[in-house]
Design an enzyme around this catalytic site. Structure first.
Site, PDB file in Angstrom:
ATOM      1  N   CYS A 107      -2.711 -14.935  -7.672  1.00 41.59           N
ATOM      2  CA  CYS A 107      -2.817 -13.499  -7.947  1.00 41.59           C
ATOM      3  C   CYS A 107      -3.833 -12.841  -7.017  1.00 41.59           C
ATOM      4  O   CYS A 107      -4.653 -13.532  -6.404  1.00 41.59           O
ATOM      5  CB  CYS A 107      -3.196 -13.246  -9.403  1.00 41.59           C
ATOM      6  SG  CYS A 107      -4.869 -13.767  -9.807  1.00 41.59           S
ATOM      7  N   CYS A 129      -7.399 -13.522  -8.048  1.00 41.34           N
ATOM      8  CA  CYS A 129      -7.837 -14.879  -7.680  1.00 41.34           C
ATOM      9  C   CYS A 129      -8.198 -14.930  -6.199  1.00 41.34           C
ATOM     10  O   CYS A 129      -9.185 -15.561  -5.802  1.00 41.34           O
ATOM     11  CB  CYS A 129      -6.718 -15.887  -7.953  1.00 41.34           C
ATOM     12  SG  CYS A 129      -6.028 -15.740  -9.596  1.00 41.34           S
ATOM     13  N   ASP A 159       6.496  18.823  18.274  1.00 42.96           N
ATOM     14  CA  ASP A 159       6.470  19.269  19.655  1.00 42.96           C
ATOM     15  C   ASP A 159       7.942  19.469  20.035  1.00 42.96           C
ATOM     16  O   ASP A 159       8.789  18.682  19.624  1.00 42.96           O
ATOM     17  CB  ASP A 159       5.819  18.195  20.536  1.00 42.96           C
ATOM     18  CG  ASP A 159       5.973  18.497  22.009  1.00 42.96           C
ATOM     19  OD1 ASP A 159       5.614  19.608  22.411  1.00 42.96           O
ATOM     20  OD2 ASP A 159       6.475  17.630  22.747  1.00 42.96           O
TER      21      ASP A 159
END
Length: 699
Positions: free
Chosen positions: A11, A14, A391
């Site tokens: 995880c 962890c 642009d």
């Protein structure tokens, strides 16, 4: 810095804990462990054995960068073992459950205990270590809850919690691994070797050994090893790895090719112009990997929130255990059990996971389509944009002159094209090239001028078959009396924003050519699609004069436009627009660098040009904007899903906590609230990877 790929990370929380431990080692201060990519970066002076020991405590391990087959097997078996242990512990639980009323309690308790240990021994070991150090994280919470449940004789529920927590961690790991694998598949497009030609001899060499100037041979079906120029051969090339475009591009001698592209049919002899690490593909892959390692403001907030959330839950759990029995005469056993359940609700797994899988999935999906988002923060920003400034040249238009209008005053139109083509055919001027494209379409035979003279600021005077001709602007026909008809046509073309080229002989104006920057075919539908994707304002910024700007703006359908702008004026306009909302600026990454940097988000298009890749926050690898609406939709979906995930993660926990008021919260409901949220968060995040071909590109 040394880099290692880490497998077995269960995880995000962890991973953060492991990183903290590694940083406490000598020379480990700069160590970083990223859960999203599974990559560990450490100083080469750090003791690797100590790092491996820290990783092994959490069930993780180093997969060497030269990953061999057996290492992949190791990773595979670890996943299988965890699954096997969960199946065994679940089977033992059901055996104990059915034997509960038929046999002695010691056998049943023994089976529950074995099932509990098999599925949760790693959690217990880590949790006990943390308890000794008075460090409170997910493992500590689970360990305290299980010890508490055992102490009041809730063996059955304690076993269910251990199994469900193990299953939760397993599913959480699978979800992130799925997102990582999707990214790794994307990174596999890099070629591994090249066939170099030296003194007529073919030699296969590793891609890293290629040098500028090397000549490589690319056979049908092979990947082009690095950026280069075709010396010999003709073939169609699939550039999807670079641009995301599936249609092949025809290549012949003198044309540039990108590393990672696939040669479809012919044999190509290519001169390498960039070593692999400097090639477009290498830069793209590097950017994509880096993008996963940046944390978004939302992720940083979640991590900060989780830091305070867990201790807060522990305080709430103690209050639930103590307040009802002390002040309301409630049963100690019942409320101690409720407090344990509250502890389990405190696991922030689903909350921490609500963002990273969605971010990695969003970056991966866009990268597949040739859209490079340089970090999760920019992906999040793209989903919040409500104004896009363009642009004009090279973005909404093709950036090259195009003959839009021709007015001929002599009877023989072919003669007009023959004369103007004969004069312009040897000129390298962009306007001359545009005229020649038009002349070629007429298929007239051209002459070679006897004399040709360039007049600065006017045009060209040429002698063809003894007759003198003038080609150029209005100044070039100063020797003539112009009729009212010609004057009116000149003014009309000017009003339409066209650049004029006139052809005249000694007596009259033979014709006018009106040249403009050709508008891209997809620009109108693109602007419409952007508005449909939630962009409220589309603004065109250009250095061209008012008439040209007005004409382009009207044709493509932008909401507003500004003309006669210098680069510094564009910066000021972007700042003005930023006062009204979130602004993205789109340019080519060279002339528009200041405006790109000023905007909330800089988007460059440039088919792999170095300047485009380096300047902007997002790079469109195609030479058009067709996939921009798709990128915006993906970014908005990522943002929506992250909000939904956070709501689900917190909502399910809140519902579970509310059950403590009537005293209905059980240990298994508590773990299911966290597990349910984790599964939902993971599955919902992975939906981002699903392609919707229908809305993928504007043609």
């Amino acid at each position: 810095m040394e880099e290692y790929r880490i497998k077995g990370l269960s995880c995000a929380h962890c991973a953060a804990e492991i990183e903290k431990k590694i940083r406490s080692l000598e020379h480990g201060e700069s160590a970083t462990l990223n859960y999203n990519t599974g990559k560990l970066k450490i100083d080469e002076k750090v003791d690797l054995k100590q790092v491996e020991k820290i990783l092994s405590e959490d069930g993780a391990f180093i997969e060497k960068t030269q990953a061999h087959h057996h290492e992949h097997e190791h990773s595979h078996h670890q996943g299988v073992n965890l699954k096997f242990l969960l199946i065994v512990s679940t089977a033992l639980y059901f055996i104990a459950f059915f034997l509960e009323k038929q046999t002695n309690s010691f056998l049943v308790i023994g089976l529950y205990l074995i099932a509990m240990v098999i599925s949760g021994y790693q959690t217990f070991l880590k949790g006990l270590k943390n308890l000794v150090k008075l460090k409170f994280n997910i493992d500590t919470l689970m360990t305290v809850a299980l010890i508490g449940a055992i102490s009041i004789g809730e063996w059955k529920e304690a076993t269910v919690v251990a199994i469900l927590f193990g299953l939760n961690e397993y599913l959480e790991g699978i979800g992130m691994e799925k997102a990582r694998k999707s990214m790794e598949k994307l990174l596999e497009v890099a070629p591994k070797q090249a066939t170099v030609l030296k003194d007529g001899i073919e030699k296969v060499v590793p891609i890293e050994s290629l040098q500028v100037g090397d000549i490589v041979l690319v056979k049908p079906g092979e990947k082009i090893p690095s950026d280069g120029v075709v010396m010999e051969g003709k073939s169609s090339v699939n550039e999807a790895a670079i641009t995301g475009e599936s249609l092949p591009v025809e290549k012949e001698s003198g044309e540039t090719v990108f590393g990672g592209s696939i040669n479809n049919e012919g044999i190509l002899k290519i001169e390498i112009t960039k070593s692999y690490e400097d090639s477009s593909l290498a830069k793209i892959l590097h950017l994509v990997e880096e993008a996963q390692e940046t944390k978004t403001p939302t992720e940083l907030f979640i991590n900060r929130f989780a830091k305070y959330y867990t201790p807060l839950i522990m305080i709430v759990a103690v209050l639930v255990m103590v307040v009802p029995p002390l002040f309301f005469g409630a049963e100690w056993n019942k409320w101690f059990y409720q407090g344990l359940a509250v502890l389990i609700v405190g696991c922030p797994c689903a909350l921490i996971l609500s963002s990273p899988i969605a971010i990695v999935s969003g970056i991966t999906r866009n990268a597949r389509n040739g859209i490079l988002v340089k970090g999760g923060v920019f992906l999040e920003q793209l989903g919040k944009i409500n104004t896009i400034a363009f642009d004009k040249t090279g973005t909404l238009t093709k950036g090259e002159p195009h003959v839009e209008k021709v007015t001929v005053y002599i009877d023989d139109q072919d003669e007009f094209y023959r004369i103007i083509g004969s004069i312009e055919k040897n000129s390298s001027h962009p306007l001359a090239k545009a005229i020649m494209k038009k002349v070629v379409e007429t298929e007239v035979a051209l002459h070679d001028p006897e004399e040709i003279e360039t007049v600065s600021g006017q045009g060209i005077i040429a002698l063809i078959q003894g007759k003198r001709y003038w080609v150029g602007n209005e100044k070039s026909i100063s020797h003539l009396q112009i009729t009212e008809k010609v004057k009116a046509d000149i003014e009309k073309m000017k009003e339409e924003g066209l650049t004029l080229v006139l052809l005249a002989d000694e007596r009259q104006v033979m014709g006018l050519v009106g040249i403009s920057d050709e508008i891209r075919e997809e620009s109108k539908s693109l602007i419409k699609a952007l508005h449909q994707a939630g962009i409220q304002h589309t603004v065109m910024l250009t250095g061209d004069h008012q008439k040209t700007a007005e004409k382009v703006a009207r044709k493509v359908g932008v909401t507003e436009y500004y003309a006669n702008l210098l680069p510094e004026d564009k910066v000021e306009k972007v700042k003005e627009l930023a006062l009204k909302g979130k602004v993205a600026m789109i340019g080519d990454g060279i002339n528009d660098a200041p405006a790109l940097a000023t905007a909330d988000l800089g988007i460059a298009m440039g088919k792999g040009t170095d300047s485009a890749i380096e300047t902007a926050d997002i790079v469109l690898m195609q030479d058009h904007l067709g996939k921009l609406p798709s990128a915006i939709r993906t970014a908005k979906k990522v943002n929506r899903i992250i909000k939904l995930n956070i709501s689900l993660a917190l909502g399910l926990k809140l519902l579970a906590l509310l059950l403590t008021i009537p005293g209905l919260l059980t240990l298994w409901i508590a773990i299911l609230s966290d597990m349910g949220a984790t599964i939902l968060v993971t599955l919902i995040s992975l939906t981002i990877l699903w392609e919707n071909k229908e809305h993928n590109v504007i043609n």
